[in-house]
Design an enzyme around this catalytic site. Sequence first.
Site, PDB file in Angstrom:
ATOM      1  N   LYS A 164     -12.258  -0.217 -14.892  1.00  0.00           N
ATOM      2  CA  LYS A 164     -12.823  -1.453 -14.358  1.00  0.00           C
ATOM      3  C   LYS A 164     -13.309  -2.381 -15.470  1.00  0.00           C
ATOM      4  O   LYS A 164     -13.265  -3.614 -15.302  1.00  0.00           O
ATOM      5  CB  LYS A 164     -13.951  -1.139 -13.379  1.00  0.00           C
ATOM      6  N   ASP A 212       0.846  -1.195   0.000  1.00  0.00           N
ATOM      7  CA  ASP A 212       0.000   0.000   0.000  1.00  0.00           C
ATOM      8  C   ASP A 212       0.879   1.241   0.000  1.00  0.00           C
ATOM      9  O   ASP A 212       2.037   1.200   0.430  1.00  0.00           O
ATOM     10  CB  ASP A 212      -0.917  -0.004   1.229  1.00  0.00           C
ATOM     11  N   ASP A 247       4.156   3.223  -4.382  1.00  0.00           N
ATOM     12  CA  ASP A 247       3.176   3.422  -5.451  1.00  0.00           C
ATOM     13  C   ASP A 247       3.285   2.259  -6.431  1.00  0.00           C
ATOM     14  O   ASP A 247       4.277   2.126  -7.157  1.00  0.00           O
ATOM     15  CB  ASP A 247       3.460   4.747  -6.151  1.00  0.00           C
ATOM     16  N   THR A 256     -16.439   1.607   2.870  1.00  0.00           N
ATOM     17  CA  THR A 256     -14.983   1.493   2.956  1.00  0.00           C
ATOM     18  C   THR A 256     -14.300   2.810   3.292  1.00  0.00           C
ATOM     19  O   THR A 256     -13.091   2.846   3.482  1.00  0.00           O
ATOM     20  CB  THR A 256     -14.395   1.007   1.618  1.00  0.00           C
ATOM     21  N   TYR A 263     -13.142   5.720 -14.318  1.00  0.00           N
ATOM     22  CA  TYR A 263     -13.287   4.532 -13.472  1.00  0.00           C
ATOM     23  C   TYR A 263     -13.989   3.412 -14.229  1.00  0.00           C
ATOM     24  O   TYR A 263     -13.614   2.236 -14.117  1.00  0.00           O
ATOM     25  CB  TYR A 263     -14.061   4.896 -12.214  1.00  0.00           C
ATOM     26  N   ASN A 295      -6.295  -5.475  -5.224  1.00  0.00           N
ATOM     27  CA  ASN A 295      -7.440  -4.782  -4.640  1.00  0.00           C
ATOM     28  C   ASN A 295      -7.310  -3.256  -4.668  1.00  0.00           C
ATOM     29  O   ASN A 295      -8.313  -2.554  -4.709  1.00  0.00           O
ATOM     30  CB  ASN A 295      -7.622  -5.250  -3.198  1.00  0.00           C
TER      31      ASN A 295
END
Length: 262
Positions: A169, A46, A72, A200, A165, A99
Amino acid sequence: MTPPISDAEIAPRARRSVIVTGAASGIGRAAALAFAAQGDRVLIADLDADGAEETVRKITATGGVALAAIGDLGEQRVVDAVVARAVAEFGGIDVLVNNAGVMDRMSAAHETDDAEWERVLRIDLTAPFLLTRAVLPHMLTVGAGCLVFTGSEAGLRGGAAGAAYTAAKHGITGLVKNLAVMYRKQGIRTNMIAPGPTATGISVDSHPDAQGPAVVTSLIGANIGRLGSADEQAAAIVWLASDAAAFINGAVLPVDDGWSAV
C-alpha cells in the site's frame, strides 16, 4: 425576464465507461453500483465469478449497463482481455478504479514467508500497475481519464497491517503520486482513497501468538474511530472520479473517521 430552460435544452451527461476491479463484493461492488446509478457503464473485473455476476444483476435490474470480466488481474493476459472488452463493448475507458486487493496475515517481517509476501505484492501492487499501464494508452489517445485507487491507512503509517500489506500500500501511494505528475498535462487525473477499518467481509488469517498481529491490533484498537461502510468508501471514489474533483490530482484522501489525524 429570461424564460426557464426546459429539460430538452439541457445537454445530457455523457455515459462514461468505467472499470472497477474487485467489484464482486465490498467497496468495489458499492462503487460499481454507485457509478451505474448515475448512468455510467461499468465493467466488473474480479476473480470471483459468482460475486461479479451478482453485481451485474444488481445493476441491470435497475436499468443500468454492466458486464463482468473474470480472471486473475495479476496475469497480463487477463489484464489485456479486460481492457480489450471494455474498449470493444463501451468504446473506450474513461475511469479505472483499482480497488481489488487482499490482506496479509498481519505478519511482522520475520514472520512473513515468501508465499505471503509474493501473493500480497502481486495482487495489491503489481496487478493495479499492470491494469493502469494497459488502460493509459486509451486515455492518452483521447486526452482525458480518471484513475482512482483504493489504498489504505497502511499506505500512510507503519502500524495498520503486516509487512507485506504495508509495503504494497505504500507502493500504491507512490504510484498514485507518480502517475499524477507524469500524466497531468495529458488530461489524466490520479487519486487514491485511504480507507480506515471498513465493514467489507475481508478476514485476516493471523496466528494469535504472532508478534505482528499483537502489535498491530493494539495500535488499531487504541486509535480508530467507528467502523466505516462500503458505501461511504464508494462515495469518495465516485466523487474523485467526478467533475466536482476536476482540480484534484495526486491526492491521498483518508476516509477513516479521523484516524489519520490521531
